[in-house]
Design a protein around this motif. Structure first.
Motif, PDB file in Angstrom:
ATOM      1  N   GLN A  19     -19.111 -53.449 -20.564  1.00 52.79           N
ATOM      2  CA  GLN A  19     -20.473 -52.917 -20.427  1.00 52.79           C
ATOM      3  C   GLN A  19     -21.026 -53.052 -19.012  1.00 52.79           C
ATOM      4  O   GLN A  19     -22.111 -52.551 -18.713  1.00 52.79           O
ATOM      5  CB  GLN A  19     -21.416 -53.625 -21.405  1.00 52.79           C
ATOM      6  CG  GLN A  19     -21.106 -53.345 -22.855  1.00 52.79           C
ATOM      7  CD  GLN A  19     -21.956 -54.181 -23.803  1.00 52.79           C
ATOM      8  OE1 GLN A  19     -22.878 -54.879 -23.399  1.00 52.79           O
ATOM      9  NE2 GLN A  19     -21.629 -54.110 -25.078  1.00 52.79           N
ATOM     10  N   ASP A  20     -20.285 -53.717 -18.125  1.00 58.34           N
ATOM     11  CA  ASP A  20     -20.746 -53.885 -16.745  1.00 58.34           C
ATOM     12  C   ASP A  20     -20.960 -52.497 -16.124  1.00 58.34           C
ATOM     13  O   ASP A  20     -20.043 -51.690 -16.069  1.00 58.34           O
ATOM     14  CB  ASP A  20     -19.691 -54.659 -15.950  1.00 58.34           C
ATOM     15  CG  ASP A  20     -20.157 -55.058 -14.558  1.00 58.34           C
ATOM     16  OD1 ASP A  20     -21.212 -54.555 -14.102  1.00 58.34           O
ATOM     17  OD2 ASP A  20     -19.459 -55.867 -13.922  1.00 58.34           O
ATOM     18  N   PRO A  21     -22.182 -52.225 -15.650  1.00 55.93           N
ATOM     19  CA  PRO A  21     -22.448 -50.914 -15.055  1.00 55.93           C
ATOM     20  C   PRO A  21     -21.768 -50.717 -13.693  1.00 55.93           C
ATOM     21  O   PRO A  21     -21.613 -49.591 -13.230  1.00 55.93           O
ATOM     22  CB  PRO A  21     -23.970 -50.876 -14.917  1.00 55.93           C
ATOM     23  CG  PRO A  21     -24.380 -52.317 -14.858  1.00 55.93           C
ATOM     24  CD  PRO A  21     -23.384 -53.071 -15.696  1.00 55.93           C
ATOM     25  N   ARG A  22     -21.354 -51.782 -13.061  1.00 54.26           N
ATOM     26  CA  ARG A  22     -20.653 -51.694 -11.778  1.00 54.26           C
ATOM     27  C   ARG A  22     -19.188 -51.396 -12.056  1.00 54.26           C
ATOM     28  O   ARG A  22     -18.667 -51.749 -13.116  1.00 54.26           O
ATOM     29  CB  ARG A  22     -20.771 -53.018 -11.018  1.00 54.26           C
ATOM     30  CG  ARG A  22     -22.207 -53.483 -10.816  1.00 54.26           C
ATOM     31  CD  ARG A  22     -22.270 -54.950 -10.446  1.00 54.26           C
ATOM     32  NE  ARG A  22     -21.586 -55.749 -11.443  1.00 54.26           N
ATOM     33  CZ  ARG A  22     -21.166 -57.005 -11.260  1.00 54.26           C
ATOM     34  NH1 ARG A  22     -21.380 -57.604 -10.114  1.00 54.26           N
ATOM     35  NH2 ARG A  22     -20.540 -57.661 -12.213  1.00 54.26           N
ATOM     36  N   GLU A  25     -12.262 -49.271  -8.519  1.00 54.93           N
ATOM     37  CA  GLU A  25     -11.192 -48.311  -8.747  1.00 54.93           C
ATOM     38  C   GLU A  25      -9.866 -49.055  -8.824  1.00 54.93           C
ATOM     39  O   GLU A  25      -9.522 -49.826  -7.929  1.00 54.93           O
ATOM     40  CB  GLU A  25     -11.155 -47.265  -7.634  1.00 54.93           C
ATOM     41  CG  GLU A  25     -10.214 -46.133  -7.970  1.00 54.93           C
ATOM     42  CD  GLU A  25     -10.390 -44.947  -7.050  1.00 54.93           C
ATOM     43  OE1 GLU A  25      -9.364 -44.514  -6.488  1.00 54.93           O
ATOM     44  OE2 GLU A  25     -11.527 -44.467  -6.890  1.00 54.93           O
ATOM     45  N   VAL A  26      -9.159 -48.850  -9.923  1.00 56.68           N
ATOM     46  CA  VAL A  26      -7.869 -49.488 -10.136  1.00 56.68           C
ATOM     47  C   VAL A  26      -6.850 -48.390 -10.430  1.00 56.68           C
ATOM     48  O   VAL A  26      -6.970 -47.684 -11.436  1.00 56.68           O
ATOM     49  CB  VAL A  26      -7.929 -50.486 -11.321  1.00 56.68           C
ATOM     50  CG1 VAL A  26      -6.567 -51.132 -11.537  1.00 56.68           C
ATOM     51  CG2 VAL A  26      -8.996 -51.538 -11.084  1.00 56.68           C
ATOM     52  N   GLU A  27      -5.902 -48.231  -9.525  1.00 58.49           N
ATOM     53  CA  GLU A  27      -4.868 -47.207  -9.670  1.00 58.49           C
ATOM     54  C   GLU A  27      -5.458 -45.838  -9.991  1.00 58.49           C
ATOM     55  O   GLU A  27      -5.015 -45.132 -10.902  1.00 58.49           O
ATOM     56  CB  GLU A  27      -3.845 -47.641 -10.731  1.00 58.49           C
ATOM     57  CG  GLU A  27      -3.101 -48.907 -10.346  1.00 58.49           C
ATOM     58  CD  GLU A  27      -2.118 -49.374 -11.404  1.00 58.49           C
ATOM     59  OE1 GLU A  27      -1.915 -48.668 -12.409  1.00 58.49           O
ATOM     60  OE2 GLU A  27      -1.553 -50.457 -11.216  1.00 58.49           O
ATOM     61  N   GLY A  28      -6.508 -45.485  -9.253  1.00 55.39           N
ATOM     62  CA  GLY A  28      -7.135 -44.175  -9.389  1.00 55.39           C
ATOM     63  C   GLY A  28      -8.107 -44.022 -10.538  1.00 55.39           C
ATOM     64  O   GLY A  28      -8.672 -42.946 -10.731  1.00 55.39           O
ATOM     65  N   GLU A  29      -8.345 -45.086 -11.295  1.00 55.25           N
ATOM     66  CA  GLU A  29      -9.276 -45.014 -12.418  1.00 55.25           C
ATOM     67  C   GLU A  29     -10.433 -45.977 -12.217  1.00 55.25           C
ATOM     68  O   GLU A  29     -10.266 -47.069 -11.670  1.00 55.25           O
ATOM     69  CB  GLU A  29      -8.561 -45.352 -13.730  1.00 55.25           C
ATOM     70  CG  GLU A  29      -7.479 -44.352 -14.062  1.00 55.25           C
ATOM     71  CD  GLU A  29      -7.224 -44.272 -15.551  1.00 55.25           C
ATOM     72  OE1 GLU A  29      -8.078 -44.710 -16.331  1.00 55.25           O
ATOM     73  OE2 GLU A  29      -6.164 -43.755 -15.915  1.00 55.25           O
ATOM     74  N   SER A  30     -11.607 -45.578 -12.670  1.00 50.88           N
ATOM     75  CA  SER A  30     -12.782 -46.428 -12.593  1.00 50.88           C
ATOM     76  C   SER A  30     -12.774 -47.415 -13.762  1.00 50.88           C
ATOM     77  O   SER A  30     -12.635 -47.011 -14.919  1.00 50.88           O
ATOM     78  CB  SER A  30     -14.042 -45.559 -12.647  1.00 50.88           C
ATOM     79  OG  SER A  30     -15.188 -46.363 -12.549  1.00 50.88           O
TER      80      SER A  30
END
Length: 195
Positions: A19-22, A25-30
């Motif tokens: 649920q963290d709004p922040r 990017e990990v391996e091209g994914e948010s």
């Protein structure tokens, strides 16, 4: 076959982390930042301990739970404000994790043990509390130290590294020294440790 209390609690923790709004990017994914942080904590635990038990795994996974809800900026500047914020965050994360554990079927004794680990009670004596501290320090050194070091006065930073080092286990020291660091960051660590 129904899920185990451990699996239910882990899923509930990750749902809250998610649920963290922040995001990062990990391996091209948010990915929600706190969920990524929790994954990093768990990954370090697997390197620190050959066979961590379920309670230690849950404590490490829940240590940073919902930190975004009470930002550091809500507390006064300085060491006392920081320590108060950190204590309050540990209390909140411990209480929430213990509640999720009870809802999943763990008994009070197990839930309270994890709550103590998250609050780091018995640091240096309790393996679970030490695991939480070690993982938190390793995640910080690996992912945040370089940027953090640019924002803090040199002498203050040296004291922070020294205080952090004192709280870590010998095994965590070995892992920390093996981290890839910039020349500047490694120089600060070596200066702090007198090496």
């Amino acid at each position: 076959m129904s899920e185990t209390p451990y699996a239910k609690t882990l899923a509930a923790l990750d749902a809250l982390h998610g649920q963290d709004p922040r995001s990062v990017e990990v391996e091209g994914e948010s990915v929600p930042r706190e969920l990524w942080h929790a994954w990093q904590m768990s990954a370090w635990l697997e390197r620190l301990h050959d066979h961590p038990d379920e309670l230690m795994r849950l404590a490490v996974r829940g240590q940073h739970l919902q930190r975004w809800q009470v930002p550091r900026s809500d507390y006064p500047e300085g060491r006392v404000g920081y320590l108060t914020w950190r204590r309050d965050q540990g209390q909140r994360a411990g209480e929430t994790t213990a509640r999720l554990m009870r809802e999943a079927g763990f008994d009070d004794e197990a839930a309270e043990a994890v709550q103590r680990m998250i609050r780091k009670q018995g640091l240096g004596r309790d393996p679970g509390a030490q695991a939480v501290e070690d993982c938190a320090c390793l995640v910080f050194l690996e992912n945040y130290f370089a940027d953090f070091s640019k924002q803090i006065d040199h002498d203050h930073l040296i004291r922070i590294v020294q205080m952090t080092w004192k709280k870590m286990s010998p095994q965590a020291h070995v892992l920390a020294l093996g981290l890839p660091m910039s020349d500047a960051a490694r120089g600060l660590v070596e200066e702090a440790l007198g090496t």
